[in-house]
Design an enzyme around this catalytic site. Structure first.
Site, mmCIF file in Angstrom:
data_model
loop_
_atom_site.group_PDB
_atom_site.id
_atom_site.type_symbol
_atom_site.label_atom_id
_atom_site.label_comp_id
_atom_site.label_asym_id
_atom_site.label_seq_id
_atom_site.Cartn_x
_atom_site.Cartn_y
_atom_site.Cartn_z
ATOM 1 C CG HIS A 210 34.378 -20.602 58.493
ATOM 2 N ND1 HIS A 210 33.957 -20.765 59.780
ATOM 3 C CD2 HIS A 210 34.429 -19.273 58.281
ATOM 4 C CE1 HIS A 210 33.746 -19.573 60.329
ATOM 5 N NE2 HIS A 210 34.026 -18.645 59.438
HETATM 6 C C1 UD1 Z 1 33.775 -14.665 55.712
HETATM 7 C C2 UD1 Z 1 34.211 -13.786 56.874
HETATM 8 C C3 UD1 Z 1 34.188 -14.593 58.164
HETATM 9 C C4 UD1 Z 1 32.859 -15.265 58.377
HETATM 10 C C5 UD1 Z 1 32.554 -16.108 57.155
HETATM 11 C C6 UD1 Z 1 31.240 -16.829 57.302
HETATM 12 C C7 UD1 Z 1 35.907 -12.098 56.303
HETATM 13 C C8 UD1 Z 1 37.339 -11.744 56.432
HETATM 14 N N1 UD1 Z 1 35.595 -13.339 56.687
HETATM 15 O O1 UD1 Z 1 34.761 -15.685 55.554
HETATM 16 O O2 UD1 Z 1 34.434 -13.714 59.249
HETATM 17 O O3 UD1 Z 1 32.907 -16.055 59.534
HETATM 18 O O4 UD1 Z 1 32.513 -15.236 56.021
HETATM 19 O O5 UD1 Z 1 30.880 -17.503 56.174
HETATM 20 O O6 UD1 Z 1 35.121 -11.296 55.869
HETATM 21 N N2 UD1 Z 1 32.665 -18.503 48.391
HETATM 22 C C9 UD1 Z 1 31.728 -19.121 47.617
HETATM 23 N N3 UD1 Z 1 30.457 -18.644 47.632
HETATM 24 C C10 UD1 Z 1 30.091 -17.581 48.360
HETATM 25 C C11 UD1 Z 1 31.058 -16.936 49.149
HETATM 26 C C12 UD1 Z 1 32.338 -17.410 49.162
HETATM 27 O O7 UD1 Z 1 32.009 -20.093 46.930
HETATM 28 O O8 UD1 Z 1 28.906 -17.186 48.329
HETATM 29 C C13 UD1 Z 1 34.050 -19.019 48.408
HETATM 30 C C14 UD1 Z 1 34.942 -18.226 47.524
HETATM 31 O O9 UD1 Z 1 35.737 -19.096 46.808
HETATM 32 C C15 UD1 Z 1 35.788 -17.417 48.481
HETATM 33 C C16 UD1 Z 1 35.795 -18.261 49.743
HETATM 34 O O10 UD1 Z 1 34.546 -18.974 49.729
HETATM 35 O O11 UD1 Z 1 37.070 -17.180 47.996
HETATM 36 C C17 UD1 Z 1 35.880 -17.463 50.998
HETATM 37 O O12 UD1 Z 1 34.897 -16.403 51.019
HETATM 38 P P1 UD1 Z 1 35.229 -15.021 51.776
HETATM 39 O O13 UD1 Z 1 34.059 -14.121 51.735
HETATM 40 O O14 UD1 Z 1 36.528 -14.462 51.282
HETATM 41 O O15 UD1 Z 1 35.549 -15.451 53.263
HETATM 42 P P2 UD1 Z 1 34.864 -16.530 54.203
HETATM 43 O O16 UD1 Z 1 35.859 -17.596 54.451
HETATM 44 O O17 UD1 Z 1 33.501 -16.879 53.717
#
Ligand code: UD1
Length: 366
Positions: A210
């Site tokens: 991821h």
């Molecule tokens: C975040 C953390 C990372 C951790 C990871 C575990 C930061 C910078 N990164 O990354 O350290 O290892 O979580 O999961 O804080 N999304 C969904 N549903 C959700 C959450 C996210 O669909 O419940 C999608 C959204 O489109 C979003 C993307 O996933 O834009 C990324 O989510 P985000 O919280 O920005 O970062 P992660 O890649 O999850």
């Protein structure tokens, strides 16, 4: 009565806060004057990424959900900051406890410190040295504004001291994420895909990807899947897909028949898979710690790690970000030449208990 805010926002936070909640509840039962408010920032919001973990880990409903949601780095961090600042304007705790290195950790630590609320950072002091990772920036900035540090390793203590932090602010308590694993290990259970894919102990691998550097470019993601497909000697690879990765995923069942993409799994199901796997291939940090404690070979698709004891003591090895480097490592795995590994110091299931004992003393004097 002393109150603390306990901040959770993204999936890897939840296994770190669960044992802290348990230890605080136990302390309250024996008359401790520590009360807590559980604040969910809403960074992760899908059931599979958030509520499922609260249910399985027995974390109570958050007292507050800031519902910040997704967004670009600054947008998401800013949303959390604005909303947490408003919350503090209404009710200020005596301490803000943040865990890990996600954007919620960064946002709430800055807001709390500026509002005059002391900050304790759980998992403080770890460093990858890789400034392309948003998490590394989150770690450095959070540590810069934190008053107290609850650390998972001797290396973290050294990193903090090198940054000029005095020893009396650093408390080496161990790893709260491992507290959760120790507690739930007897209750791990197979996910639905266990029977569907006909999995058997040591007869499959687990894959998670991821990190933006591995998944945001669809060609890079494809290259990884191709190399993995070619190096697993026909064994199935179970691949629980993070929402970020899902956006760029080619339909793997078509092109990569060994790789079985499944929905994100619950905690009990994911760690069951890890426990019984031949090996784990991952770019996560927390999973390298869990694989170490479960004694399962772990191949990390990154150039650096902020958790060096998973390599020096545990079962983890850094493969790097060039897919060509995976194959020789897989050859060693299949030749039965992977190292055995041990358990790092204080990864014993008691970290949160030690932490709450320290907090009681710190807040009694505050
Ligand atoms: C975040 C953390 C990372 C951790 C990871 C575990 C930061 C910078 N990164 O990354 O350290 O290892 O979580 O999961 O804080 N999304 C969904 N549903 C959700 C959450 C996210 O669909 O419940 C999608 C959204 O489109 C979003 C993307 O996933 O834009 C990324 O989510 P985000 O919280 O920005 O970062 P992660 O890649 O999850």
């Amino acid at each position: 009565m002393k109150t603390l805010d306990l901040i959770g926002g993204a999936r890897p936070n939840f296994m770190k806060i669960a044992p802290i909640v348990d230890a605080l509840t136990a302390a309250q039962r024996r008359g401790s004057p520590l009360a807590y408010r559980l604040v969910h920032t809403g960074q992760h919001y899908d059931r599979a990424m958030s509520a499922a973990f609260f249910d399985q880990l027995g974390i109570p409903e958050p007292d507050v959900n800031l519902e910040a949601g997704s967004g670009a780095q600054a947008e998401q961090t800013a949303q959390i900051m604005v909303r947490y600042e408003r919350l503090l304007a209404n009710q200020r705790p005596d301490l803000c406890v943040v865990v890990g290195d996600v954007n919620s950790t960064l946002a709430c630590s800055i807001v709390a410190r500026k509002a005059g609320v002391p900050v304790a950072h759980v998992e403080g002091g770890i460093r990858s040295g890789d400034w392309t990772m948003p998490e590394e920036i989150n770690r450095v900035v959070t540590d810069a504004v934190s008053n107290w540090f609850f650390t998972t390793s001797v290396t973290a203590n050294d990193n903090l001291r090198r940054a000029g932090i005095s020893s009396e602010r650093i408390f080496f308590v161990g790893n709260t994420m491992i507290d959760t694993l120790v507690k739930h290990r007897p209750h791990l259970r197979p996910p639905p895909c266990w029977d569907r894919l006909g999995l058997a102990a040591s007869g499959y691998l687990v894959l998670t990807l991821h990190r933006p550097t591995n998944v945001d470019d669809p060609a890079k993601l494809r290259a990884w899947l191709q190399t993995i497909q070619e190096s697993v000697r026909g064994l199935p690879v179970v691949f629980p897909v993070h929402p970020r990765t899902a956006k760029n995923l080619p339909s793997p069942e078509d092109s990569f028949p060994a790789i079985h993409a499944v929905e994100p799994l619950g905690y009990l199901e994911f760690n069951y898979l890890v426990q019984h796997a031949k090996a784990v291939i991952t770019d996560s940090g927390g999973i390298t710690e869990e694989a170490t404690v479960l004694g399962v070979p772990c191949l990390t698709l990154r150039d650096s790690t902020e958790r060096p004891e998973t390599v020096s003591v545990g079962t983890n090895e850094l493969i790097g970000t060039d897919p060509a480097r995976l194959r020789p490592a897989m050859d060693r795995l299949f030749a039965g030449q992977w190292k055995q590994g041990g358990i790092p110091e204080k990864w014993d299931g008691q970290a949160a208990k030690r932490m709450v004992e320290v907090l009681e003393k710190l807040l009694a004097n505050a």
